[in-house]
Write an enzyme that holds these catalytic residues in place. Sequence first.
Site, PDB file in Angstrom:
ATOM      1  N   ARG A 161       1.211  -0.620   0.238  1.00 47.32           N
ATOM      2  CA  ARG A 161       0.367  -0.215   0.020  1.00 47.32           C
ATOM      3  C   ARG A 161       1.179   1.231   0.334  1.00 47.32           C
ATOM      4  O   ARG A 161       1.799   1.334   0.541  1.00 47.32           O
ATOM      5  CB  ARG A 161      -0.654   0.190   1.526  1.00 47.32           C
ATOM      6  CG  ARG A 161      -2.096  -1.229   1.102  1.00 47.32           C
ATOM      7  CD  ARG A 161      -2.694  -1.131   2.089  1.00 47.32           C
ATOM      8  NE  ARG A 161      -3.897  -2.016   1.920  1.00 47.32           N
ATOM      9  CZ  ARG A 161      -4.801  -2.366   3.257  1.00 47.32           C
ATOM     10  NH1 ARG A 161      -5.137  -1.297   4.565  1.00 47.32           N
ATOM     11  NH2 ARG A 161      -5.307  -3.443   3.234  1.00 47.32           N
ATOM     12  N   ARG A 199       3.016   1.584   9.913  1.00 44.30           N
ATOM     13  CA  ARG A 199       2.614   2.243   8.068  1.00 44.30           C
ATOM     14  C   ARG A 199       3.452   2.090   7.523  1.00 44.30           C
ATOM     15  O   ARG A 199       4.373   2.463   6.941  1.00 44.30           O
ATOM     16  CB  ARG A 199       2.039   3.960   8.070  1.00 44.30           C
ATOM     17  CG  ARG A 199       0.741   3.621   8.651  1.00 44.30           C
ATOM     18  CD  ARG A 199       0.158   5.174   8.765  1.00 44.30           C
ATOM     19  NE  ARG A 199      -0.974   5.634   9.299  1.00 44.30           N
ATOM     20  CZ  ARG A 199      -2.271   5.784   8.872  1.00 44.30           C
ATOM     21  NH1 ARG A 199      -2.321   4.929   7.952  1.00 44.30           N
ATOM     22  NH2 ARG A 199      -3.053   5.334   9.338  1.00 44.30           N
ATOM     23  N   GLU A 258      -5.938   0.888  14.875  1.00 40.17           N
ATOM     24  CA  GLU A 258      -6.636  -0.186  14.603  1.00 40.17           C
ATOM     25  C   GLU A 258      -5.468  -0.876  13.769  1.00 40.17           C
ATOM     26  O   GLU A 258      -5.016  -0.928  13.613  1.00 40.17           O
ATOM     27  CB  GLU A 258      -6.468   0.544  13.269  1.00 40.17           C
ATOM     28  CG  GLU A 258      -7.784  -0.274  12.512  1.00 40.17           C
ATOM     29  CD  GLU A 258      -7.558  -0.364  11.079  1.00 40.17           C
ATOM     30  OE1 GLU A 258      -6.835  -1.986  10.830  1.00 40.17           O
ATOM     31  OE2 GLU A 258      -6.963   0.545  10.025  1.00 40.17           O
ATOM     32  N   SER A 299      -9.902  -4.771  10.951  1.00 37.10           N
ATOM     33  CA  SER A 299     -10.803  -4.446  10.341  1.00 37.10           C
ATOM     34  C   SER A 299     -12.083  -5.533   9.573  1.00 37.10           C
ATOM     35  O   SER A 299     -11.639  -6.407   9.082  1.00 37.10           O
ATOM     36  CB  SER A 299     -11.028  -3.645   9.102  1.00 37.10           C
ATOM     37  OG  SER A 299     -12.105  -2.788   8.365  1.00 37.10           O
ATOM     38  N   ARG A 332       2.488  -4.451  11.880  1.00 35.29           N
ATOM     39  CA  ARG A 332       1.849  -3.593  12.396  1.00 35.29           C
ATOM     40  C   ARG A 332       1.469  -4.303  14.206  1.00 35.29           C
ATOM     41  O   ARG A 332       1.867  -3.610  14.761  1.00 35.29           O
ATOM     42  CB  ARG A 332       0.568  -3.371  12.272  1.00 35.29           C
ATOM     43  CG  ARG A 332      -0.465  -2.188  12.959  1.00 35.29           C
ATOM     44  CD  ARG A 332      -1.506  -1.800  12.150  1.00 35.29           C
ATOM     45  NE  ARG A 332      -0.795  -0.696  10.958  1.00 35.29           N
ATOM     46  CZ  ARG A 332      -1.906   0.828  10.913  1.00 35.29           C
ATOM     47  NH1 ARG A 332      -3.057   0.188  11.261  1.00 35.29           N
ATOM     48  NH2 ARG A 332      -1.201   1.398  10.420  1.00 35.29           N
TER      49      ARG A 332
END
Length: 420
Positions: free
Chosen positions: A258, A273, A347, A350, A388
Amino acid sequence: MLDIAFIRNNAAAVAAAAHAKGMTVDLDQILALDAALRRDKTRLETLRAERNRIAAEFLTAAEPLRAASAEHSRAIAGELSALQGRVTEMEQALRELLLTVPNLPWQGAPIGPDEKSNQVVRVVGDRPDFAFTPLDHVAIADRRGWIDPPRIAKVAGARSYVLKGRLALLEQALLFDTSRRLAQEGFQPISVPALVRGDAFVNTGHFPFAREDTFELPRDGAYLAGTAEIALTGLHGGEIIEERDLPLLYAGFSPCFRREAGSGGRDVRGLLRVHQFYKVEQYVICRDDPEETAYWHARLLANAENILRDLGLPYRVVECSTGDMGPGKVRMNDIETWVPSLTCYRETHSCSSLHEWQARRANIRWRDRKGRVRFCHTLNNTAIATPRILVPLIENHQTPQGRVRVPSFLQNYLGGEDFL
């Protein structure tokens, strides 16, 4: 993608959904194009019927009438050709417009423009109360030689990472154990490629909405996927699945990529990130039954929570607002895990239900025992994403000596070590 008949009959609800999700959709243009397309299709059927009538009567018609019939047939053929070309163009234009129409959120979704409108559903676990000055994950990992920021920056630039030694083994243990436990829950482990064609991104709804966050390989006509969901949806594109074979449950493992476009410098330090990471994704294709979908949504969420509880990490579950859930979601719950160095939850998981919005784009259908064919429902949920998850794991389980406690269920993968 929503059914055009549904949009036609529920235009006000679709407009309200677009507004709630902060999107601009030209429903007037869609409905006008739909009306014109239906008129032209009706005209096509009329002309075809007329052409067939003339052909049927031609052989028995008197000789003086044959020339007139032939001329009439040629005129119809010319109009049919032009009309068919226009219908094809309008169908393509209408599909492109329909691809921009969001799904309707469920009634329980908080109304709001972004994550600030999300509502906390529950908070689980106690946040650590350190009797010493805690370090962030970068300081701990750098001290132990588990990461090498200067060297990897030379190789891959910003937002890249390298894991070494025991931390690399811990990452692999997390990914493997997650796949193993999901297999015990009935999910089929499957590894899928990250290099995927553009139509697969359209089918999941990542295009046209998230194109700017995707790495493109123009020479190969492909893109690097940010989730196994894209390939998993594509596996069954265009298929009709028998009811006896549903639900399809996958634990999809893949490298993910990403751009993190628009993150605006947030959480750029360390491992939160990064451009490339690994993920085990829970993915479900089931019948178009809202109650069954709600069951699977809860089940996927519970699987992720069980992993976090076993990791001994404090977290909270939030109900995502209409503006935060994305275009295709009916419902989305995020799980946010406590990061001590940031003194907040971030977060890490999800969970999303999309009903038939995704399956309609990918043309994934199911056939019931009576032979009726309908579009499926799809769901997805992060089971584990690394690196993460290593951020809260390292920081919450750190010791005064700068070591990291290993959750008990992972110790066998590391030779029985209690600490890294």
